[in-house]
Design a protein around this motif. Structure first.
Motif, short mmCIF file in Angstrom:
data_model
loop_
_atom_site.label_atom_id
_atom_site.label_comp_id
_atom_site.label_asym_id
_atom_site.label_seq_id
_atom_site.Cartn_x
_atom_site.Cartn_y
_atom_site.Cartn_z
N PRO A 1 11.46 -28.25 87.20
CA PRO A 1 11.62 -29.69 87.03
C PRO A 1 12.08 -30.02 85.61
CG PRO A 1 9.54 -29.17 88.13
CD PRO A 1 10.11 -27.87 87.65
N ILE A 2 13.13 -30.80 85.50
CA ILE A 2 13.67 -31.17 84.19
C ILE A 2 12.93 -32.42 83.74
CG2 ILE A 2 15.75 -31.82 82.92
CD1 ILE A 2 17.37 -30.30 85.04
N HIS A 3 12.06 -32.26 82.73
CA HIS A 3 11.10 -33.30 82.42
C HIS A 3 11.60 -34.34 81.42
CE1 HIS A 3 10.30 -31.24 78.66
NE2 HIS A 3 9.85 -30.16 79.27
N LEU A 4 10.73 -35.28 81.10
CA LEU A 4 11.11 -36.39 80.23
C LEU A 4 11.35 -35.97 78.79
CD1 LEU A 4 8.67 -38.96 81.80
CD2 LEU A 4 11.13 -39.30 81.57
N GLY A 5 10.81 -34.82 78.38
CA GLY A 5 11.15 -34.30 77.07
C GLY A 5 12.58 -33.81 77.04
N GLY B 1 15.29 -26.76 75.68
CA GLY B 1 16.68 -26.36 75.77
C GLY B 1 16.92 -25.50 76.99
N SER B 2 17.60 -24.41 76.81
CA SER B 2 17.91 -23.54 77.93
C SER B 2 16.77 -22.59 78.25
CB SER B 2 19.15 -22.71 77.62
OG SER B 2 18.85 -21.78 76.61
N GLY B 3 15.75 -22.59 77.41
CA GLY B 3 14.67 -21.64 77.59
C GLY B 3 15.02 -20.27 77.05
N ALA B 4 16.16 -20.18 76.36
CA ALA B 4 16.65 -18.89 75.90
C ALA B 4 16.37 -18.62 74.44
CB ALA B 4 18.16 -18.80 76.15
N ALA B 5 15.69 -19.54 73.77
CA ALA B 5 15.52 -19.40 72.32
C ALA B 5 14.83 -18.10 71.93
CB ALA B 5 14.72 -20.59 71.79
N GLY B 6 13.93 -17.62 72.77
CA GLY B 6 13.22 -16.40 72.44
C GLY B 6 13.74 -15.16 73.10
N SER C 1 19.32 -30.75 68.81
CA SER C 1 18.66 -29.47 69.10
C SER C 1 17.15 -29.65 69.11
CB SER C 1 19.02 -28.42 68.04
OG SER C 1 20.43 -28.29 67.92
N GLY C 2 16.50 -28.94 70.00
CA GLY C 2 15.06 -28.98 70.07
C GLY C 2 14.43 -28.12 69.00
N TYR D 1 15.25 -32.97 67.55
CA TYR D 1 14.48 -34.04 68.16
C TYR D 1 13.04 -33.61 68.37
CZ TYR D 1 16.11 -31.64 72.47
OH TYR D 1 16.43 -30.72 73.43
N ALA D 2 12.17 -34.61 68.33
CA ALA D 2 10.72 -34.38 68.31
C ALA D 2 10.11 -34.52 69.70
CB ALA D 2 10.07 -35.36 67.33
#
Length: 593
Positions: A50-54, A203-208, A289-290, A321-322
């Protein structure tokens, strides 16, 4: 007609970023003969769940800037990269139609993972993209959606992949600067939104993710998906630069394959190379960017060096963004089920209010989206702003105490419409808390709701619920989905004989004064004056007497008595609304007339 924000006179954050984007775009045009007339801003979302409000902040920030630029006459392209070729990392909890069997798909591209059971969509990615796309359309967000699955598997990025692989030593050197450094602390943010904060920047979940798929060949910036099991649990074991012949082995199923990378499209660049490649390919000027992508040594910082050193492009400008908080809910991420999405928010609030929440706060400011009682206060604040804007438009001077501030006017303009025009709005936006109370009391009976709301303002009686839609529908949805059953209002069927018999003379006189004044005060404003005025009469005060501590205490006591007699508890909806809902005859019966 488009709503024109005062871009040259306001100090709102959107205008400031628009100024910076134009300046950066002009600098690039002067430095490059290949500059175009189209200004590109970008967002990226991974439909991993689910793509959330954040995550919505990832889209709303460039959308608002792009819209301001369009208002100024610029041609703007808002690219939304659907990172649907990302790996399926884990099974999110609480998603309808999904069970533990989906774990067998971990490692596959999101577009190769089955959609939840019962979904009409062909795969996991399309299922979650569809809900977000529908919400963005309702919010008035226009964009160019780009499927990264389509880009990679059709060979669009083949030249960029080969270029990155040829320059893998240089990429490795850039990354190596950060591998050997002591990890730095992430940029300090303002205090999070208490315990309801939401990490908005997945983001894409790929940061790590790992930044190499190389085994014996050393660093390698490209990761194949296995030809047998489709998973990315692969290691490149051999590569020839001249022939582009690549051999990989899959640790999941043991499959080994040799391919020519110049003809192979079943894989993707690792994230820290993929992102800067796209900046250069799309000529992105602005992208937020997150937090996970902007801390020192993370993908945004490293990408800034890779995009210039390897791909000959420039890093986009854009803020970090926060957090976005949800009132009363714990910290969330899209890898967990049950998190509110934009679609969830749009069931209980109009698009204008949701746009306003993102427009009025700078990207680095945390804020909360209310799913609890706080939504009523937010709507009150929104309606006050709308009234001030209307008053200002009618000629209120700058020195007027009620004049709207320029930045507030700009946020309002960005909320109610875009450069293309206004969003559809409720014809008669009655107070949300009133509509919610009516929806609560009438429990789905439209004819009763219309009767009550028809008495709201006798000078301009309501003739159809369509006049208060969609706001009424949103308030009704909030009552039905967010208010606990024990807090719902149930009007008594019969008088509370025991309580009525126990009343003293002062209480009986208060009820008499109320009942005697019902007919003459039967409107929302009239009943408001009546219920507040009865304790004044009992105290021998004038109707316009200023409240004192003693008077306020007497009013609270009187209100509690009315609530107990009408709904059997000490609190409830606003009394004037409750009285209208119950109806004069039934009020008389329950109050012992």
């Amino acid at each position: 007609m488009p709503i024109v924000a005062q871009s040259t006179e306001t100090t709102d954050w959107v205008s400031r970023y628009a100024d910076e984007v134009v300046a950066e775009w002009e600098r690039r045009a002067q430095e490059s003969k290949s500059a175009t007339d189209v200004l590109t801003v970008a967002s990226g979302l991974s439909p991993s769940g689910p793509i959330h409000l954040g995550n919505l902040r990832e889209v709303m920030t460039p959308h608002l800037v792009a819209d301001e630029l369009r208002r100024r006459g610029h041609t703007v392209r808002h690219v939304l990269s659907w990172d649907d070729y990302d790996r399926f990392r884990k099974v999110p909890h609480g998603v309808a139609g999904v069970d533990d069997s989906w774990a067998e798909h971990v490692g596959k591209p999101l577009t190769s993972v089955p959609a939840p059971k019962g979904s009409p969509h062909p795969n996991w990615a399309e299922h979650f993209k569809a809900a977000m796309a529908a919400a963005l359309a309702e919010l008035g967000v226009t964009y160019e959606g780009i499927s990264q699955t389509a880009q990679y598997t059709s060979g669009v990025y083949r030249a960029q992949v080969l270029h990155a692989v040829r320059n893998r030593a240089e990429i490795d050197a850039v990354l190596g600067q950060y591998r050997t450094r002591k990890p730095a602390k992430a940029p300090r943010q303002q205090k999070p939104v208490d315990d309801a904060e939401l990490a908005a920047a997945e983001g894409s979940g790929a940061a790590g993710e790992e930044d190499s798929s190389g085994g014996s060949v050393g660093y390698f910036p490209y990761k194949p998906y296995c030809g047998r099991c489709e998973k990315d649990l692969t290691t490149v074991t051999a590569y020839d630069d001249d022939s582009t012949e690549l051999t990989y082995a899959c640790t999941a199923c043991g499959f080994t394959e040799t391919v020519r990378l110049a003809e192979f499209d079943r894989g993707k660049l690792v994230w820290k190379v993929d992102w800067p490649m796209r900046w250069a390919y799309e000529r992105v000027v602005f992208e937020p960017s997150g937090v996970d992508h902007t801390s020192p040594g993370s993908s945004f910082q490293v990408g800034g060096e890779i995009v210039s050193a390897i791909f000959g492009g420039r890093q986009p400008i854009g803020p970090m963004y926060a957090f976005v908080g949800i009132s009363g809910m714990a910290k969330m991420s899209s890898s967990k089920g049950g998190v509110p999405t934009p679609a969830d928010a749009l069931k209980i609030m109009e698009p204008q209010l949701l746009r306003w929440l993102y427009a009025r706060r700078r990207p680095n400011q945390a804020f909360k989206i209310a799913f609890d009682q706080e939504i009523q206060r937010l709507y009150d604040e929104w309606d006050r702003l709308a009234a001030k804007v209307a008053q200002s438009a009618a000629g209120a001077g700058e020195g007027d105490a009620k004049a709207v501030l320029p930045a507030d006017a700009a946020a309002y303009a960005r909320a109610v419409g875009t450069a293309a025009g206004e969003l559809p709005r409720t014809p008669r936006p009655l107070p949300y808390r009133t509509l919610a109370s009516v929806a609560d009391i009438t429990a789905g009976h439209a004819d009763q709701a219309l009767r009550i709301l028809g008495d709201f303002d006798p000078r301009q009686p309501l003739t159809s619920l369509d006049e208060v839609r969609p706001r009424f529908d949103r308030a009704e949805a909030w009552i039905n989905t967010q208010v606990p059953a024990e807090q719902r209002t149930v009007v008594r069927d019969e008088p509370d004989a025991q309580l009525l018999a126990s009343l003293d003379d002062a209480d009986r006189e208060a009820l008499r004064l109320l009942l005697d004044g019902l007919d003459a005060h039967w409107s929302l404003d009239g009943l408001t004056a009546l219920v507040y005025g009865v304790p004044k009469q009992l105290a021998g005060l004038a109707a316009d007497a200023k409240p004192t501590a003693e008077l306020k205490a007497a009013q609270r006591t009187f209100f509690a008595l009315l609530y107990r007699l009408l709904v059997g508890r000490d609190t409830g909806p606003r009394l004037p609304t409750l009285l209208l809902a119950v109806g004069a005859d039934r009020v008389r019966k329950l109050l012992g007339a």
